[in-house]
Design an enzyme around this catalytic site. Structure first.
Site, mmCIF file in Angstrom:
data_model
loop_
_atom_site.group_PDB
_atom_site.id
_atom_site.type_symbol
_atom_site.label_atom_id
_atom_site.label_comp_id
_atom_site.label_asym_id
_atom_site.label_seq_id
_atom_site.Cartn_x
_atom_site.Cartn_y
_atom_site.Cartn_z
ATOM 1 N N THR A 40 0.831 -1.207 0.000
ATOM 2 C CA THR A 40 0.000 0.000 0.000
ATOM 3 C C THR A 40 0.865 1.256 0.000
ATOM 4 O O THR A 40 0.584 2.228 -0.707
ATOM 5 C CB THR A 40 -0.928 0.002 1.224
ATOM 6 O OG1 THR A 40 -1.765 -1.154 1.175
ATOM 7 C CG2 THR A 40 -1.782 1.256 1.270
ATOM 8 N N HIS A 43 2.187 1.889 -3.433
ATOM 9 C CA HIS A 43 1.168 2.493 -4.306
ATOM 10 C C HIS A 43 1.059 3.995 -4.047
ATOM 11 O O HIS A 43 0.947 4.795 -4.986
ATOM 12 C CB HIS A 43 -0.191 1.828 -4.072
ATOM 13 C CG HIS A 43 -0.303 0.442 -4.611
ATOM 14 N ND1 HIS A 43 -0.193 0.141 -5.952
ATOM 15 C CD2 HIS A 43 -0.510 -0.745 -3.979
ATOM 16 C CE1 HIS A 43 -0.336 -1.170 -6.126
ATOM 17 N NE2 HIS A 43 -0.522 -1.720 -4.941
ATOM 18 N N HIS A 63 1.415 1.974 8.097
ATOM 19 C CA HIS A 63 0.496 1.341 9.047
ATOM 20 C C HIS A 63 1.101 0.132 9.750
ATOM 21 O O HIS A 63 0.490 -0.406 10.656
ATOM 22 C CB HIS A 63 -0.809 0.930 8.348
ATOM 23 C CG HIS A 63 -0.603 0.010 7.185
ATOM 24 N ND1 HIS A 63 -0.345 0.475 5.922
ATOM 25 C CD2 HIS A 63 -0.625 -1.335 7.094
ATOM 26 C CE1 HIS A 63 -0.218 -0.538 5.093
ATOM 27 N NE2 HIS A 63 -0.367 -1.658 5.778
ATOM 28 N N GLU A 64 2.289 -0.302 9.368
ATOM 29 C CA GLU A 64 2.949 -1.419 10.039
ATOM 30 C C GLU A 64 3.984 -0.841 11.002
ATOM 31 O O GLU A 64 4.936 -0.187 10.571
ATOM 32 C CB GLU A 64 3.649 -2.330 9.035
ATOM 33 C CG GLU A 64 2.724 -2.921 7.971
ATOM 34 C CD GLU A 64 3.485 -3.762 6.945
ATOM 35 O OE1 GLU A 64 4.704 -3.968 7.133
ATOM 36 O OE2 GLU A 64 2.871 -4.185 5.961
ATOM 37 N N LEU A 262 -6.424 -13.795 -0.654
ATOM 38 C CA LEU A 262 -6.007 -12.507 -0.110
ATOM 39 C C LEU A 262 -5.526 -11.566 -1.211
ATOM 40 O O LEU A 262 -5.664 -10.353 -1.108
ATOM 41 C CB LEU A 262 -4.888 -12.710 0.919
ATOM 42 C CG LEU A 262 -4.371 -11.440 1.585
ATOM 43 C CD1 LEU A 262 -5.350 -10.976 2.670
ATOM 44 C CD2 LEU A 262 -2.992 -11.654 2.200
ATOM 45 N N TYR A 287 -9.663 -10.280 4.100
ATOM 46 C CA TYR A 287 -9.198 -8.896 4.144
ATOM 47 C C TYR A 287 -8.784 -8.552 5.572
ATOM 48 O O TYR A 287 -9.602 -8.644 6.491
ATOM 49 C CB TYR A 287 -10.298 -7.952 3.673
ATOM 50 C CG TYR A 287 -9.894 -6.492 3.610
ATOM 51 C CD1 TYR A 287 -8.939 -6.060 2.694
ATOM 52 C CD2 TYR A 287 -10.447 -5.564 4.478
ATOM 53 C CE1 TYR A 287 -8.554 -4.740 2.627
ATOM 54 C CE2 TYR A 287 -10.068 -4.233 4.427
ATOM 55 C CZ TYR A 287 -9.128 -3.826 3.497
ATOM 56 O OH TYR A 287 -8.737 -2.513 3.439
#
Length: 342
Positions: A40, A43, A63-64, A262, A287
């Site tokens: 992500t 992107h 986000h990780e 996934l 998801y």
């Protein structure tokens, strides 16, 4: 504080100074120690069609993460300053039917950390205490930083029973590699993983899969013969999002086989529905993570000896983010870690 920000609606990310986030009564402030680069994030950096439709600038991405709690809101009782924590990046409404039924991973109003609100590629991040996972047993901060994608892998791999089963995984990206480690650890008889990157297939071999197959050189049917399978694979884990991978998986499942998907396709594509019906195959879309059952499973798997270290192939200081992102985008790496501790 320093943060990686999508400042403008164009390719790139910018390391800049931003205000530290405010801490609400139900929030936890985390001093970020490690972050993992996700697809992500790639992107968003590239500013592709998905990012242009999904992202509003300016935005702190990421986000990780894993870090140390440095402040808690006045209503928080189950998190303590000094705790090593990771964060569930899906923030849910808490009021819809699924949330009230305990199915928070199915909330229709989910907001993504680093996508719909400022994220974790920063020296500090704030999250509601309900999105905080406290590591109660020792865990390497690099591994703690990738609990989010590890959760995707665990959620997918444990969708169906694996003990004694023959498992096909299409896509040896970082999540596919982690799913292969989980399936092997959980007692699958054979685990075959496919890709076209020899570097990633080598990583899969280090994890201990039964067969890492380059599908530019051999077919999944060839892999079946190499493993001595007579009736096809029992469980399929589709991690690539490529139409050909899904079609080939369907063609090589046993009757009554089960597929967890996934991988996210970029567009619609046809499959052989007649084969799916007549072979009585089950397909489950996956998801994110089950909040927080998957997180519990992750911690227990690590306690039980699951080793994710081969999946982490690069570590960079956050100021070297350009090199880190180039490594992550190469198509040859596993998980790439950014170190925010200095």
């Amino acid at each position: 504080m320093k943060a990686l920000v999508k400042e403008r609606a164009e390719p790139g990310l910018w390391l800049t100074d931003v205000p530290e986030p405010a801490v609400g009564a139900d929030d936890v402030l985390v001093r970020v120690r490690r972050t993992g680069i996700c697809g992500t994030d790639l992107h968003i950096r590239a500013w592709d069609g998905w990012a242009q439709q999904s992202i509003r600038t300016p935005l702190i991405v990421g986000h990780e993460f894993a870090g140390e709690v440095v402040e808690i809101g006045r209503n928080v009782t189950d998190v303590t300053v000094g705790d090593l924590v990771s964060g569930e990046g899906h923030l849910v409404c808490g009021k819809c039917r699924n949330c009230l039924a305990g199915r928070r991973h199915m909330c229709r109003a989910t907001v993504g950390l680093g996508v719909g609100r400022d994220g974790a590629f920063a020296e500090y991040v704030v999250l509601p205490a309900t999105n905080i996972w406290v590591h109660r047993v020792p865990v390497d901060p690099d591994v703690a930083a990738i609990f989010d994608p590890f959760g995707n892998a665990v959620h997918t791999a444990l969708s169906f029973p694996l003990v004694g089963e023959d498992v096909l995984i299409t896509g040896a990206g970082p999540i596919g590699l982690m799913a292969a480690a989980v399936a092997t650890h959980a007692g699958a008889r054979h685990v075959m993983i496919t890709d076209v990157s020899e570097d990633r297939l080598d990583l899969a071999r280090k994890i201990g899969v039964s067969l890492a197959l380059d599908v530019s050189q051999a077919t999944i049917a060839d892999g079946q013969r190499m493993l001595g399978l007579r009736e096809g694979f029992d469980v399929g884990l589709e991690m690539s999002g490529h139409p050909s991978a899904m079609r080939d998986m369907l063609a090589n499942m046993t009757h009554g086989g089960k597929i967890a998907m996934l991988g996210l396709p970029s567009q619609e594509f046809p499959i052989d529905w007649a084969r799916l019906v007549t072979s009585m195959i089950t397909i489950k879309g996956v998801y994110g993570r089950e909040i927080f059952e998957t997180w519990y499973s992750m911690s227990v798997l690590l306690e039980g000896g699951l080793d994710l270290s081969p999946v982490i192939t690069g570590r960079y200081g956050f100021r070297d983010f350009e090199a880190a992102f180039a490594d992550a985008a190469s198509g040859r790496s596993g998980k790439i870690i950014l170190d925010w501790s200095n």
